[in-house]
Motif scaffolding. Sequence first.
Motif, mmCIF file in Angstrom:
data_model
loop_
_atom_site.group_PDB
_atom_site.id
_atom_site.type_symbol
_atom_site.label_atom_id
_atom_site.label_comp_id
_atom_site.label_asym_id
_atom_site.label_seq_id
_atom_site.Cartn_x
_atom_site.Cartn_y
_atom_site.Cartn_z
ATOM 1 N N ASN A 22 -42.374 9.125 -77.675
ATOM 2 C CA ASN A 22 -41.887 8.870 -79.023
ATOM 3 C C ASN A 22 -42.522 7.648 -79.659
ATOM 4 O OD1 ASN A 22 -40.045 10.959 -79.884
ATOM 5 N ND2 ASN A 22 -38.776 10.356 -78.151
ATOM 6 N N GLU A 62 -39.811 10.278 -72.318
ATOM 7 C CA GLU A 62 -39.637 10.657 -73.728
ATOM 8 C C GLU A 62 -39.816 9.458 -74.656
ATOM 9 O OE1 GLU A 62 -39.604 14.523 -73.430
ATOM 10 O OE2 GLU A 62 -39.202 13.592 -75.380
ATOM 11 N N SER A 77 -39.812 15.513 -81.622
ATOM 12 C CA SER A 77 -39.663 14.085 -81.332
ATOM 13 C C SER A 77 -38.209 13.665 -81.535
ATOM 14 C CB SER A 77 -40.555 13.273 -82.264
ATOM 15 O OG SER A 77 -40.091 13.433 -83.594
ATOM 16 N N ASN A 90 -48.157 14.792 -80.148
ATOM 17 C CA ASN A 90 -48.033 13.544 -80.917
ATOM 18 C C ASN A 90 -49.405 12.975 -81.294
ATOM 19 O OD1 ASN A 90 -48.826 12.538 -78.461
ATOM 20 N ND2 ASN A 90 -47.149 11.063 -78.256
ATOM 21 N N ARG A 114 -44.358 17.094 -83.857
ATOM 22 C CA ARG A 114 -44.010 15.701 -83.879
ATOM 23 C C ARG A 114 -44.583 15.060 -85.138
ATOM 24 N NH1 ARG A 114 -42.337 13.038 -79.228
ATOM 25 N NH2 ARG A 114 -42.012 14.765 -77.817
#
Lengths: 542, 153
Positions: A441, A437, B114, A451, B149
């Motif tokens: 991130n 994670e 996120s 993402n 995210r």
Amino acid sequence: MTGRADWRRAYEAAPLRDHDAVTISGIPLEPAYGAEDDLYPGQWPYTRGPYASMYRSKLWTMRMFAGFGTPEDTNARFKELLCSGGTGLSTAFDLPTLMGRDSDDPLALGEVGKGGVAVDTLADMEDLFSGIDLSKVTTSMTINSPAIALLAMYVAVAEKAGIERRVLGGTIQNDILKEYQAQKEYVFPPRPSMRLVTDVVSFCAAEMPKWHPISISGYHIREAGSTAVQELAFTLANGFAYVEAARAAGMEVDAFAPRLSFFFNAHIDFFEEIAKYRAARRIWARWMKQRYGATNERSMQLRFHTQTAGVSLTAQQPEVNIARVAIEALAAVLGGTQSLHTDAFDEALALPTDKAARIALRTQQVIAHETGVAHVADPLGGAPFVEWLTDEVERQAEALFAELEQLGNGSMLEGVYRGIEENWFQTRIAEASADFERRLNDGRRILVGVNAFTEGDEHEPELLAIEAQTEELQLKRLATVKATRNSDAVSESLAALRSDAADPTVNLFPAVLEAVRAYATVGEIMATLAEVFGTWDERSVV
Amino acid sequence: MVHRVLVTKVGLDGHDRGLKVVARCLRDAGFEVIYGGLRQTPEMIAATAAQEDVDAVGLSMHSGGHLALVPAVLQALRARGLNLPVVVGGIIPTRDFDTLRRMGVSRILLPGASAKEVVEAVSEAIAQAREHDGSQDPGHPRPTISYERAGSP
């Protein structure tokens, strides 16, 4: 036995599928490639596959996991999967059933028939397999804590249809150890749970020669966030623990080990997954022969089912999951899987619709019949990168076995028990998951549509809705069974089960079978066992 | 000031990867995290929330039982006089968002949220609940949903 000549003899003795093993342009293909004195598929330690002929004899089983709503709902989905070319059944039970609780248990509220099918009594099992010839299909049942009760129900359904249990083929997951480590669907403490596992193993060894009594599963360990190496090492360590437990219960290794099977995840890192399957076969073969003294080849040949990684699917731009699943499934096939479930693209949002489940099955059919990858066994074997990664994954797994063995003072079984009791597994899995994670991130790892490349997530696909009345329907069914069954027979059978449970030398399968035949519920059987065994709670770790 | 958050699972589901990830990311962001763990009943959750004097409750749901279990938790909290913001995360079909909002859920987080979004969702839910506490009409905090995210690497 190594080398091309030996392999060729074994290959020629195997029954073959009727198909042309040529490329799309007509170039004929050998069933496997290598130098004269190389290791070939079917040769110990089976790095290149358990069989000499692999998919030339039999394609993998396209086994699609299904289950939702009432037994009739799932029965209809089973029939639809069989009609569209599925070759084996795989049953998903709802959470109350998985936890050994009846649909009318207060804790079952809201979860009856949601993530799988609700089964309370034999009557539900009869409806679940209605109109399906159990002597013709193989059935996998994903159930652990109450596995003994559900297997007894399956046997009882077959009996009623006049099918003897010795012809029944299939698998019951019955892998309790990974529940404490990863999926957390435990009821009893580890040690008495292990007795139920070995009772099923020993009953099947004696009476159900075509049944796989445990599917030793890394899938859930990976889904809980482990790395590929942890998935491999923890799964095989659990396998060694089951072998040690069965031997401690007085069984000869070759009497049960040929029926042990495995279940791995197919995640998105293509070559790492292929290396993982190849290393798994090699490690299992070595340990079974060298440490546990197996002499039957089948005890040493690791065979496995694979499911693509649910955890790799995204809720964002869900159609992209079709591509992920295809790549993961291809890794499983190149790694030599014996059966495969491909996830549906909408599973990060809900249970799959019929259409999404069909696309997932079609993905396997494209791999099997269009790509040509099934012509040649272990096609990547011998590639320097793949051989190096296989060795590296094996080396890292062996390091974890050494730690566990130390934890158990030389016993893998004790090492695994202590690893569970002291959160050794759980902590490692949680750390791996947190690390992944963090990389997502901070953008070191890219997840397409999540993402990066996030534009284009406008519409949501149509999702499966479980009928709101499922719970109500199932409660009515259960009430009817309870009102019409012979309640004296139920209490007598449960009393007999309680007394057998108190004597650790008795195999519990016959008593459970009697209770099931009397239409005792899963919850009643589990509560009876809990009186003797107690229950388990984990000390939480974050 | 440091906020206290209870993160837990209600019902029989044992899938705790998401729960643990969320617990860690809230803790890393400076929250005091009470890890309620698995298989909590609505009453157990309300009791822990009261005893630990938390500012918000986070529920992780993967079983499909959210439409029955989430309102049961909200009701158990209110029965103890706790008007706490509740954030739900997990496998939640979007068609259920409106229903959950009407029930009083403050925020919904989907797979892929996120760390930043998790922290923002919980912080905003707490801030909004505070605002409403000061007003004449408590109502329910206006829910928002985030599941993409933020930003690309």
